[in-house]
Design a protein around this motif. Structure first.
Motif, PDB file in Angstrom:
ATOM      1  N   TRP A  56       0.466  -1.065   0.077  1.00 19.15           N
ATOM      2  CA  TRP A  56       0.181   0.379  -0.028  1.00 19.15           C
ATOM      3  C   TRP A  56       0.711   1.295   0.204  1.00 19.15           C
ATOM      4  CZ3 TRP A  56      -5.136   0.857  -1.577  1.00 19.15           C
ATOM      5  CH2 TRP A  56      -5.804  -1.041  -1.585  1.00 19.15           C
ATOM      6  N   SER A  57       1.717   1.055   0.342  1.00 20.27           N
ATOM      7  CA  SER A  57       3.141   2.230   0.517  1.00 20.27           C
ATOM      8  C   SER A  57       3.109   2.384  -1.215  1.00 20.27           C
ATOM      9  CB  SER A  57       4.587   1.774   0.858  1.00 20.27           C
ATOM     10  OG  SER A  57       5.037   0.959   0.045  1.00 20.27           O
ATOM     11  N   VAL A  58       2.912   1.121  -1.834  1.00 18.91           N
ATOM     12  CA  VAL A  58       3.026   1.936  -3.798  1.00 18.91           C
ATOM     13  C   VAL A  58       1.557   2.185  -4.125  1.00 18.91           C
ATOM     14  CG1 VAL A  58       3.580   0.692  -5.566  1.00 18.91           C
ATOM     15  CG2 VAL A  58       5.005   0.171  -3.295  1.00 18.91           C
ATOM     16  N   LEU A  59       0.683   1.670  -3.863  1.00 22.42           N
ATOM     17  CA  LEU A  59      -0.648   1.918  -4.148  1.00 22.42           C
ATOM     18  C   LEU A  59      -1.096   2.973  -4.002  1.00 22.42           C
ATOM     19  CD1 LEU A  59      -2.759  -1.787  -3.539  1.00 22.42           C
ATOM     20  CD2 LEU A  59      -1.107  -0.773  -6.279  1.00 22.42           C
ATOM     21  N   VAL A  60      -0.990   3.677  -3.182  1.00 24.01           N
ATOM     22  CA  VAL A  60      -1.483   5.186  -2.513  1.00 24.01           C
ATOM     23  C   VAL A  60      -0.669   6.128  -3.448  1.00 24.01           C
ATOM     24  CG1 VAL A  60      -1.447   5.192  -0.186  1.00 24.01           C
ATOM     25  CG2 VAL A  60       0.918   5.742  -0.348  1.00 24.01           C
ATOM     26  N   LEU A  61       0.226   5.655  -4.254  1.00 26.82           N
ATOM     27  CA  LEU A  61       1.026   6.552  -5.561  1.00 26.82           C
ATOM     28  C   LEU A  61       0.158   7.000  -6.223  1.00 26.82           C
ATOM     29  CD1 LEU A  61       5.195   5.673  -5.105  1.00 26.82           C
ATOM     30  CD2 LEU A  61       3.415   7.423  -3.910  1.00 26.82           C
ATOM     31  N   PHE A  62      -0.465   6.114  -6.713  1.00 26.37           N
ATOM     32  CA  PHE A  62      -1.958   5.517  -8.177  1.00 26.37           C
ATOM     33  C   PHE A  62      -3.073   6.257  -6.850  1.00 26.37           C
ATOM     34  CE2 PHE A  62       1.510   2.266  -8.938  1.00 26.37           C
ATOM     35  CZ  PHE A  62       1.091   2.515 -10.035  1.00 26.37           C
ATOM     36  N   ALA A 260       6.351   5.643   4.800  1.00 26.85           N
ATOM     37  CA  ALA A 260       5.784   6.619   4.735  1.00 26.85           C
ATOM     38  C   ALA A 260       6.934   8.092   3.872  1.00 26.85           C
ATOM     39  CB  ALA A 260       6.115   7.720   5.999  1.00 26.85           C
ATOM     40  N   PHE A 261       7.972   7.583   3.339  1.00 29.87           N
ATOM     41  CA  PHE A 261       8.864   8.711   2.720  1.00 29.87           C
ATOM     42  C   PHE A 261       7.735   9.494   0.809  1.00 29.87           C
ATOM     43  CE2 PHE A 261      13.348   8.824   0.605  1.00 29.87           C
ATOM     44  CZ  PHE A 261      13.346  10.125   0.951  1.00 29.87           C
ATOM     45  N   GLY A 262       7.616   8.591   0.728  1.00 28.25           N
ATOM     46  CA  GLY A 262       7.401   8.170  -0.449  1.00 28.25           C
ATOM     47  C   GLY A 262       6.237   9.603  -0.548  1.00 28.25           C
ATOM     48  N   LEU A 263       4.711   9.014   0.728  1.00 29.82           N
ATOM     49  CA  LEU A 263       3.801  10.851   1.200  1.00 29.82           C
ATOM     50  C   LEU A 263       4.406  11.110   1.605  1.00 29.82           C
ATOM     51  CD1 LEU A 263       1.962   7.976   2.766  1.00 29.82           C
ATOM     52  CD2 LEU A 263       0.897   9.156   0.537  1.00 29.82           C
TER      53      LEU A 263
END
Length: 457
Positions: A56-62, A260-263
């Motif tokens: 989900w750290s990846v899917l939230v980027l979509f 969290a880093f991407g967010l």
């Protein structure tokens, strides 16, 4: 004793009845080959588990504007599998004794299909937020795999090789975080934010391969079945909670920052999803690769010394991110976080080396006082496996705390700086704890200190 026929025969049945890795002849002629084979396929299964845990750290980027979710919603979404995975680490540790390491690897790898397929079904705009939370929670099963994998591999290796073996197992598993973020970046670049399911189609066949690898090439160790009461015993010991606390600082940081880093980059520096994904994988990648180094350094100079220095440097690295934030320097901020990832990886390796060393030391002291050797060695091994599970569960909660702290910081102050001040203070407390307990406290004062040094603490 070169080769034990019963070992070879039982191994073919996937249960090994005779296992003495501390016996050098047994290890060189029989044990090493079996242990290394199990390590390879354990790493692969754990690697996929970490990928699904951090999915989900990846899917939230979509999740663009069409999803209508706030930054706080997304931080909550990535926090949910962290919590569930942390809790599951306790029963997953016990499952190794109940089912056998190989058998549980098959089951736990197969369970990864559930959150992956569910995510493929719900991943579209218009689905209620609570549904996403529920599916993200199911993804927590991937977090449990680490505890069972580490408990299992700990049994296969002699004391002198545990730091390196556990470091490889954990580091190879941790790499799953970086790899899924790279897969996400690739899919974002090729197909854009409208195609999140492509990430999931990549992982479904890999999960099947992990199951098949465990079926065909892994083994169970019969003596592990005697470990079922170990968790009740280990939680009564003070060292269990000290090590769990330290692991909050190392692994909690690694997994929390991974989620969290991407967010943070998107909300504090206004990066696009592709821009954020292009750098977020670097931290988990380097942090995973540095974990075996931490185990190796602990094997060489002592786990407590490595852990102490690591926490002090993590405090300094957090200070660097605060300086970068005040300067609004994206490059310096990114560098600070990458440093934190690397240091957390080193600390993960050194703290996990300390766990078997602590119980090996207790066993050595008991043997020196006249206790029979074999029962004490077996006790140290089973308590080590239990504490690996307990520390893994408690430590993973640190990832939840990091995400919740960042969520609150962004909600109230519009940046993650206040949370970073809290992280800096916590690392200093962890450093003081390491020094007070393991370099100045009861272990350092012991008249049998030489056994501690030989054990690798």
């Amino acid at each position: 004793m070169a080769t034990n026929p019963s070992t070879e025969e039982s191994s073919k049945k996937k249960w090994i009845d005779h296992w003495e890795p501390e016996d050098e002849d047994f290890w060189e002629n029989t044990g090493k080959k079996i242990a290394n084979r199990n390590l390879v396929f354990s790493i692969f299964a754990e690697h996929i588990g970490f990928s699904i845990w951090t999915l989900w750290s990846v899917l939230v980027l979509f999740m663009g504007p069409a999803y209508e979710f706030s930054a706080a919603d997304k931080f909550l979404l990535v926090s949910t599998p962290t919590l569930v995975g942390s809790i599951l680490r306790l029963p997953y540790t016990l499952a190794v004794a109940r089912f056998g390491g190989r058998n549980w690897t098959i089951i736990s790898a197969g369970l990864l299909l559930v959150p992956t397929i569910l995510a493929a079904i719900v991943m579209r705009p218009g689905v209620p937020f609570w549904v996403f939370l529920l599916v993200a929670a199911v993804g927590g099963v991937g977090g449990g795999n680490f505890a069972s994998s580490m408990t299992n591999i700990n049994t296969f290796y002699p004391e002198r090789r545990k730091g390196w073996a556990l470091g490889l197992n954990a580091g190879g598993g941790n790499l799953g975080v970086a790899v899924i973020q790279l897969v996400g970046l690739l899919m974002l670049s090729i197909a854009g934010a409208a195609a999140p399911r492509l990430v999931l189609w990549v992982y479904i066949p890999l999960i099947v391969l992990a199951c098949l690898g465990a079926v065909l090439y892994m083994d169970n160790i019969s003596s592990v079945r005697n470990d079922r009461g170990a968790m009740r015993e280990v939680i009564m010991q003070r060292q269990a909670w000290v090590m769990s606390f330290l692991y909050i600082g190392t692994f909690g940081s690694f997994i929390g920052y991974s989620f969290a880093f991407g967010l943070v980059l998107q909300n504090q520096f206004h990066r696009t999803p592709v821009q954020a994904a292009a750098v977020t994988f670097l931290g988990p990648l380097l942090g995973s690769l540095s974990r075996p180094l931490g185990g190796k350094l602990a094997d060489t100079i002592g786990g407590a010394k490595v852990t102490l220095v690591t926490f002090l440097l993590m405090a300094a690295g957090t200070g660097l991110t605060l300086v970068a934030s005040s300067m609004k320097s994206l490059s310096l901020y990114t560098a600070g976080f990458v440093v934190l990832f690397v240091l957390s990886g080193i600390g993960n390796g050194s703290t996990y080396k300390m766990i078997p060393a602590i119980f090996r030391t207790k066993a050595a002291l008991a043997i020196a006082e006249g206790a029979p050797e074999q029962p004490e060695v077996l006790k140290a091994r089973r308590l080590t496996g239990a504490l690996i599970g307990v520390a893994g569960a408690v430590g993973a909660l640190g990832g939840l705390f990091i995400n919740l702290a960042l969520r609150a910081s962004f909600q109230s102050f519009g940046s993650g700086d206040v949370a970073c001040y809290a992280f800096l203070a916590f690392y200093l407390v962890c450093g003081v704890t390491t020094w007070a307990v393991y370099l100045r406290g009861e272990f350092a004062r012991s008249s049998e200190q030489f056994t501690l040094v030989r054990a690798g603490v």
